[in-house]
Design an enzyme around this catalytic site. Sequence first.
Site, PDB file in Angstrom:
ATOM      1  CG  HIS A  45     -19.958 -13.146  49.015  1.00 28.82           C
ATOM      2  ND1 HIS A  45     -20.343 -14.442  48.769  1.00 28.82           N
ATOM      3  CD2 HIS A  45     -18.681 -13.037  48.576  1.00 28.82           C
ATOM      4  CE1 HIS A  45     -19.340 -15.096  48.191  1.00 28.82           C
ATOM      5  NE2 HIS A  45     -18.322 -14.265  48.068  1.00 28.82           N
ATOM      6  CG  HIS A  47     -25.797 -11.771  49.127  1.00 31.16           C
ATOM      7  ND1 HIS A  47     -26.227 -12.600  48.128  1.00 31.16           N
ATOM      8  CD2 HIS A  47     -24.635 -12.301  49.583  1.00 31.16           C
ATOM      9  CE1 HIS A  47     -25.374 -13.605  47.987  1.00 31.16           C
ATOM     10  NE2 HIS A  47     -24.397 -13.452  48.863  1.00 31.16           N
ATOM     11  CG  HIS A  70     -17.094 -12.836  42.531  1.00 35.16           C
ATOM     12  ND1 HIS A  70     -17.729 -12.436  43.680  1.00 35.16           N
ATOM     13  CD2 HIS A  70     -16.204 -13.788  42.899  1.00 35.16           C
ATOM     14  CE1 HIS A  70     -17.250 -13.129  44.703  1.00 35.16           C
ATOM     15  NE2 HIS A  70     -16.323 -13.958  44.251  1.00 35.16           N
ATOM     16  CG  HIS A  79     -19.613  -8.388  42.908  1.00 36.04           C
ATOM     17  ND1 HIS A  79     -19.962  -9.708  43.070  1.00 36.04           N
ATOM     18  CD2 HIS A  79     -19.693  -8.136  41.576  1.00 36.04           C
ATOM     19  CE1 HIS A  79     -20.253 -10.239  41.902  1.00 36.04           C
ATOM     20  NE2 HIS A  79     -20.087  -9.303  40.971  1.00 36.04           N
ATOM     21  CG  ASP A  82     -17.115  -9.816  45.371  1.00 38.93           C
ATOM     22  OD1 ASP A  82     -18.233 -10.315  45.605  1.00 38.93           O
ATOM     23  OD2 ASP A  82     -16.686  -9.598  44.223  1.00 38.93           O
ATOM     24  CG  HIS A 119     -21.891 -18.259  49.687  1.00 40.93           C
ATOM     25  ND1 HIS A 119     -22.961 -18.425  48.845  1.00 40.93           N
ATOM     26  CD2 HIS A 119     -21.744 -16.913  49.846  1.00 40.93           C
ATOM     27  CE1 HIS A 119     -23.437 -17.242  48.492  1.00 40.93           C
ATOM     28  NE2 HIS A 119     -22.715 -16.302  49.086  1.00 40.93           N
ATOM     29  NE  ARG A 142     -27.667 -16.721  47.922  1.00 45.72           N
ATOM     30  CZ  ARG A 142     -28.269 -15.667  47.411  1.00 45.72           C
ATOM     31  NH1 ARG A 142     -29.226 -15.051  48.091  1.00 45.72           N
ATOM     32  NH2 ARG A 142     -27.934 -15.218  46.228  1.00 45.72           N
TER      33      ARG A 142
END
Length: 183
Positions: A45, A47, A70, A79, A82, A119, A142
């Site tokens: 992702h 951020h 999401h 998002h 995403d 992640h 993360r």
Amino acid sequence: MALFAVAVLTGVVTGTIHFIQESPTSPVVVRGEVRGLTEGLHGFHVHQSGDMTNGCSSMGSHYNPFGRNHGGPTDVNRHVGDLGNIIAGADGIAKVDITDDQISLSGKYSILGRGLVVHADEDDLGRGGFSDSLTTGHAGARVGCGIIGETTDDTQQDKRLETPTNTRKKNKPLDGLEWLSVF
């Protein structure tokens, strides 16, 4: 004119991810490699923040300028950040090759200066039914991150390196100013 960016990932996992956008309205191609992953799917992702003062934890939530839930990379309601999952093989390496039409390297909603996060777990794309599915995709900790920074086209950079910028006669000693111009 094409735009280029790069994120160098650090943390438990490492890697380099390149972003290429041929024009401000074209999709962004995301390519690179992430190493040190466990085998399987891992959430990937953009951020909100490029802040790394506390490692990956200070990068904020997924980049979501429109306040949506999401979702998966092909969902309309998602998002902006995403990007779905990357897949690591048994060797712990994930080859990344994504084309996305919601992220951009220019304009009001540019991802330049924002964080890129890998992640520990699979992103459920908002469909998992967990309490955090519609916010994080239940993707877990993360494990690697980097700041998305503007860069130049590598082929153009190579051409500049081939072109001598300081022409001087061979074996002529450098004075102080000439010496500084070499660097």
